[in-house]
Design an enzyme around this catalytic site. Structure first.
Site, mmCIF file in Angstrom:
data_model
loop_
_atom_site.group_PDB
_atom_site.id
_atom_site.type_symbol
_atom_site.label_atom_id
_atom_site.label_comp_id
_atom_site.label_asym_id
_atom_site.label_seq_id
_atom_site.Cartn_x
_atom_site.Cartn_y
_atom_site.Cartn_z
ATOM 1 N N SER A 11 0.832 -1.194 0.000
ATOM 2 C CA SER A 11 0.000 0.000 0.000
ATOM 3 C C SER A 11 0.878 1.259 0.000
ATOM 4 O O SER A 11 1.776 1.382 -0.829
ATOM 5 C CB SER A 11 -0.941 -0.024 1.210
ATOM 6 N N ASP B 9 -8.335 -3.451 -7.302
ATOM 7 C CA ASP B 9 -7.814 -2.686 -6.166
ATOM 8 C C ASP B 9 -7.787 -1.187 -6.489
ATOM 9 O O ASP B 9 -7.166 -0.749 -7.450
ATOM 10 C CB ASP B 9 -6.405 -3.196 -5.821
ATOM 11 N N HIS C 285 -7.761 -4.916 -1.904
ATOM 12 C CA HIS C 285 -6.540 -4.290 -1.394
ATOM 13 C C HIS C 285 -5.970 -5.059 -0.200
ATOM 14 O O HIS C 285 -4.766 -4.966 0.074
ATOM 15 C CB HIS C 285 -6.801 -2.833 -1.001
#
Length: 609
Positions: free
Chosen positions: A124, A185, A312
């Site tokens: 991330s 995502d 995600h």
């Protein structure tokens, strides 16, 4: 088919899952800026050290300044126009904090000293930190370092602009960066949209989830259409350029719509959601896939929004399944129908992908054409060398001969000058539009012929410039000025970059421009302190450039503009009189002896002391 993802990205498959696991663990590390883990590869007898960074879902750690939080990044530049790359300022600030306030450098140096493969990793928002760490150690390698650092990211947001990616590919570093992305995502697409309340909703959702305070936070709504709408504008804009559209209205549209500066770089591995993996290195193709594979199609908006958030958090489980199956397709040899089906691409998307592939092929064809034109360049440079020799036989440097235009040779030299300008201007246009391979500027064959062209022909451009008093219209002919053609500046940057010299330092081909301008400025303003400093700098440059032979010694001929001007300078304004007089004397002796013995021109071997 048949190749593993590890083979396609240049790493052992055994590294990927432990790296992803550590990256996801480190993202939520409450106290440590990074976690470190050693991995032993069974078959390769290789030890790997993985360093995974902590992330953040605070909006200010993503967008420090709207609309996109960008800032200049001077470490990577375009050699064509000297422009700096653009990166996300908030991620850059977080990386600098890690670099300055942790033991990162110490741990990496220790691992390199033990000949371990270092992999930087980020999940991330930690992805950009891993990218910057990898870049830092690529730019600052340890002595005797065997293995370059590698970077693996999972669900990373985009971070740098087109110049950033171009510079990575130019330096041959792009293959060291691999990014895993899930089909829907939202995070890898979020930076293609300007900061907004929708961004805050997404980040706050993940912050609540990752903090553990609320395992099932309320789902934000309405964000997907906003983010993907902006992202689609970027993809459409780039697709028009790939298809050769040069409509001025595109730039007008860009002035009304805020388009994100961020673009993909490195190798992308797309997880299709059915156990398959698609590996893509072409950055233009990556951008189109990022947008088009996540299109709504006939799916329900709320369903896709939920999936874009859920995916995600699903990298570890998805990669375990994919690496178990090893159904891997590489798009680097061109799109495949089966791959399009896996990614759920529309006919429009397939057209964009084909355009991306054709654009890349066109870049290779352009480079091949430039190679073919090298023969023409060398022929014209040969004529220039002959012109230069003939001028010296008349005891006139070719600069002064060209400026006077009294001989037939001068006319023919001007024809060659214009022929060469046309060829190099065409190359310059290709570079501006990124229409040649990114490593073109690093190829020694082009650096060498470009440098010879610049040193041999730019003095004639300067002679023509001052012969026609163009300085009255455009100002002085300086290293960086409106008067100097861009073709010389970008060729100069190639050499400076190759020799790791500061931009603007190898300006020997502009020597005559500074001499001419000093003549003019002294007549207008007299011997001011600033002019005296410029005179002394010209003297120092002359000695250095004659010494390393980057400047030809015909400037030292008795009848040259330089010698006449320099000898009329008051002694108090000179700083290198003895050394320069010695050089002039040596040049005259060489000329006289050589004329008696052979009747041809040659250059003295000398060491300037």
């Amino acid at each position: 088919m048949g190749e593993t993802v590890g083979k396609l990205i240049g790493l052992n498959d055994e590294v990927i899952i432990p790296t992803a696991s550590l990256a996801m663990e480190a993202h939520n590390s409450p106290s440590k800026p990074f976690l470190m883990k050693k991995i032993k590869i069974r078959h390769d007898h290789l030890s790997v050290v993985v360093l995974a960074f902590r992330g953040s879902m605070l909006p200010n750690d993503w967008f420090g300044q709207p609309p996109f939080g960008e800032r200049k990044f001077r470490s990577l530049t375009s050699l064509n126009d000297g422009g700096d790359a653009v990166i996300n300022g908030s991620f850059f600030q977080r990386f600098n904090t890690v670099l300055d306030q942790s033991s990162l450098v110490k741990e990496v140096k220790k691992a390199i000293a033990k000949e371990k493969q270092v992999i930087f990793s980020g999940y991330s928002s930690a992805g950009p930190i891993a990218i910057l760490a990898t870049l830092y150690f690529l730019e600052n390698p340890e002595p005797n370092q065997i293995l370059p650092p590698r970077c693996l990211t999972f669900g990373s947001p985009l971070f740098g602009d087109r110049i950033f990616g171009h510079a990575l590919r130019r330096e041959g570093w792009s293959d060291y960066f691999t990014h895993f992305v899930m089909k829907y995502d939202i995070i890898p697409r979020i930076m293609l949209s300007p900061s907004s309340t929708e961004h805050e909703q997404i980040l706050n959702y993940f912050k609540s989830k990752f903090d553990g305070k609320n395992i099932n936070p309320a789902l934000p709504s309405g964000f997907y259409l906003t983010v993907m709408g902006n992202a689609s504008s970027v993809a459409s804009y780039e697709a028009c350029h790939l298809m050769g559209c040069r409509n001025p209205s595109l730039d007008i549209i860009k002035s009304f719509i805020e388009l994100s500066p961020y673009r993909p770089s490195g190798t992308y591995v797309f997880c299709t959601g059915n156990g398959n993996l698609v590996v893509v290195k072409n950055p233009n193709a990556v951008l189109q896939i990022l947008i088009h594979c996540a299109e709504l199609g006939e799916s329900d908006t709320a369903e896709v929004e939920k999936r874009s958030l859920d995916e995600h958090s699903a990298y570890l489980s998805e990669l375990k399944e994919c690496l178990g199956i090893q159904a891997v397709v590489s798009l680097n040899g061109g799109p495949a129908t089966a791959t399009w089906n896996d990614l759920g691409l529309s006919p429009k998307a397939m057209l964009c992908l084909q355009s991306a592939e054709e654009f890349e092929n066109g870049r290779s064809r352009n480079q091949d054409q430039i190679r073919k034109n090298k023969g023409k360049i060398e022929v014209e440079l040969g004529k220039m060398r002959k012109y230069k020799e003939n001028s010296e036989i008349r005891r006139v440097g070719y600069y002064d001969s060209f400026k006077l235009q009294n001989e037939d040779d001068d006319f023919h030299a001007n024809v060659s000058r214009l022929e060469l300008a046309g060829i190099w201007d065409e190359i310059e246009e290709m570079l501006k539009e990124f229409e040649v391979p990114d490593d073109f500027e690093r190829k020694k064959e082009f650096i060498d012929i470009g440098t010879e062209y610049r040193r041999l022909v730019e003095p004639l451009d300067i002679a023509n410039f001052y012969r026609h008093s163009k300085d009255k219209e455009t100002g002085a002919y300086m290293i960086i000025s409106k008067a100097r053609p861009d073709r010389y500046l970008f060729i100069q940057r190639w050499l400076e970059h190759h020799e790791k010299k500061p931009f603007g330092s190898l300006s020997e081909s502009c020597f005559w421009g500074e001499v001419e301008q000093l003549c003019i400025d002294i007549k207008k303003r007299g011997y001011l302190q600033q002019i005296e400093e410029r005179i002394q700098q010209v003297e120092r440059n002359l000695i250095a450039w004659i010494g390393d032979r980057s400047l030809d010694d015909d400037v030292l001929l008795e009848n040259s503009t330089f010698v006449k001007w320099w000898r009329h300078l008051p002694p108090q304004h000179k700083s290198e009189s003895d050394r320069i007089e010695k050089l002039i004397g040596e040049r005259e002796s060489c000329w006289s002896i050589n004329q008696i013995r052979t009747g041809i021109i040659w250059h003295c071997d000398r060491t300037v002391t």
